[in-house]
Design a protein around this motif. Sequence first.
Motif, short mmCIF file in Angstrom:
data_model
loop_
_atom_site.label_atom_id
_atom_site.label_comp_id
_atom_site.label_asym_id
_atom_site.label_seq_id
_atom_site.Cartn_x
_atom_site.Cartn_y
_atom_site.Cartn_z
N UNK A 24 0.80 -1.21 0.07
CA UNK A 24 -0.07 0.13 -0.18
C UNK A 24 0.66 1.23 0.04
N UNK A 25 2.09 1.10 0.32
CA UNK A 25 2.87 2.41 0.20
C UNK A 25 3.25 2.93 1.52
N UNK A 26 4.09 3.99 1.69
CA UNK A 26 4.53 4.76 2.71
C UNK A 26 3.15 5.48 3.45
N UNK A 27 2.51 6.36 2.53
CA UNK A 27 1.64 7.29 2.84
C UNK A 27 0.45 6.41 3.55
N UNK A 28 -0.31 5.50 2.91
CA UNK A 28 -1.23 4.66 3.36
C UNK A 28 -0.90 3.86 4.45
N UNK A 29 0.33 3.38 4.71
CA UNK A 29 0.77 2.66 5.85
C UNK A 29 1.02 3.46 6.96
N UNK A 30 1.48 4.55 6.76
CA UNK A 30 1.70 5.48 7.88
C UNK A 30 0.66 5.96 8.45
N UNK A 31 -0.53 6.59 7.65
CA UNK A 31 -1.95 6.79 8.00
C UNK A 31 -2.50 5.89 8.63
N UNK A 32 -2.41 4.39 8.48
CA UNK A 32 -3.01 3.22 8.99
C UNK A 32 -2.45 3.13 10.39
N UNK A 33 -1.01 3.16 10.23
CA UNK A 33 -0.67 2.89 11.73
C UNK A 33 -0.93 4.17 12.74
N UNK A 34 -1.01 5.33 12.21
CA UNK A 34 -1.28 6.37 13.26
C UNK A 34 -2.68 6.11 13.75
N UNK A 35 -3.71 5.89 12.77
CA UNK A 35 -5.20 5.56 13.28
C UNK A 35 -5.30 4.46 14.24
N UNK A 36 -4.36 3.63 13.98
CA UNK A 36 -4.21 2.27 14.93
C UNK A 36 -3.91 2.89 16.30
N UNK A 37 -2.77 3.55 16.45
CA UNK A 37 -2.39 4.43 17.54
C UNK A 37 -3.38 5.05 18.42
N UNK A 38 -3.98 5.92 17.58
CA UNK A 38 -4.90 6.71 17.95
C UNK A 38 -6.06 6.07 18.79
N UNK A 39 -6.78 5.02 17.75
CA UNK A 39 -7.83 4.41 18.35
C UNK A 39 -7.61 3.32 19.54
N UNK A 40 -6.24 3.11 19.66
CA UNK A 40 -5.93 1.89 20.43
C UNK A 40 -5.41 2.62 21.93
N UNK A 41 -5.36 3.75 21.86
CA UNK A 41 -4.92 4.75 23.20
C UNK A 41 -5.70 4.38 24.15
N UNK A 42 -5.45 4.64 25.46
CA UNK A 42 -6.17 4.27 26.44
C UNK A 42 -7.41 5.63 26.67
N UNK A 43 -6.54 6.90 26.34
CA UNK A 43 -7.41 7.93 26.46
C UNK A 43 -8.69 7.87 25.42
N UNK A 44 -8.54 7.64 24.28
CA UNK A 44 -9.75 7.51 23.12
C UNK A 44 -10.70 6.39 23.60
N UNK A 45 -9.81 5.30 23.98
CA UNK A 45 -10.68 3.96 24.39
C UNK A 45 -11.51 4.13 25.47
N UNK A 46 -11.04 4.99 26.37
CA UNK A 46 -11.97 4.99 27.72
C UNK A 46 -13.01 6.37 27.61
N UNK A 47 -12.40 7.32 26.98
CA UNK A 47 -13.24 8.53 27.03
C UNK A 47 -13.77 9.04 25.91
#
Length: 197
Positions: free
Chosen positions: A148-171
């Motif tokens: 998928x290339x660098x742009x889409x791979x980085x975007x996917x990783x950032x979104x995963x990190x965001x939605x997997x964070x405790x702050x977003x997951x709980x609040x």
Amino acid sequence: MNRRDALKKSALALGAAAGAPTLLSLLQACANTDRLSWTPEFLKEDQARFISAFVDFLLPKTETPGGLEVKADVFIDLMYARTYDEGGQKQVESDIEAFNADCKTKYGKVFADLSAADKAACFKDHEANSPKFPKKVWGGDVGPREPVGFYRGLKSSVLWAYFSSEEIGKNVLSYDPIPGEFRGCMPLSEVGNTWSL
């Protein structure tokens, strides 16, 4: 499908399954990192600026926390440092350099220094021209899986990190640490029909 392709796909699936706990532990480590004293473990300063700018533009602070507030950029640095081999790390450095070179050619500056309008144009261009993830049916890819290339791979990783964070997951997201209500003792008349599952 030949044997080589089957082995490749099996190895990728195994790697993803084995890597998930490692990535989750990295995310937990990010939550305890003091942002003011954060020094990238892998990225050079200009590369860290690029990642932070990318994260901030993709997930700016609104009424909900932004990507920088949940330290998605710190997570990305740790992911590169601790889960990528030397070849993968060199590829990341090369990809960031190429992304910034493209921005300089089109907009006159590296991505971190672009105006919001130019960042939006850059994202729109990469969104239109980057390979997409394959469609899925029941969790499996439909059709051949291309990089998928660098742009889409980085975007996917950032979104995963965001939605997997405790702050977003709980609040921000709905959070129920024990799915479903457990009622150990209830009259049979309240159960109703037999459940199909």
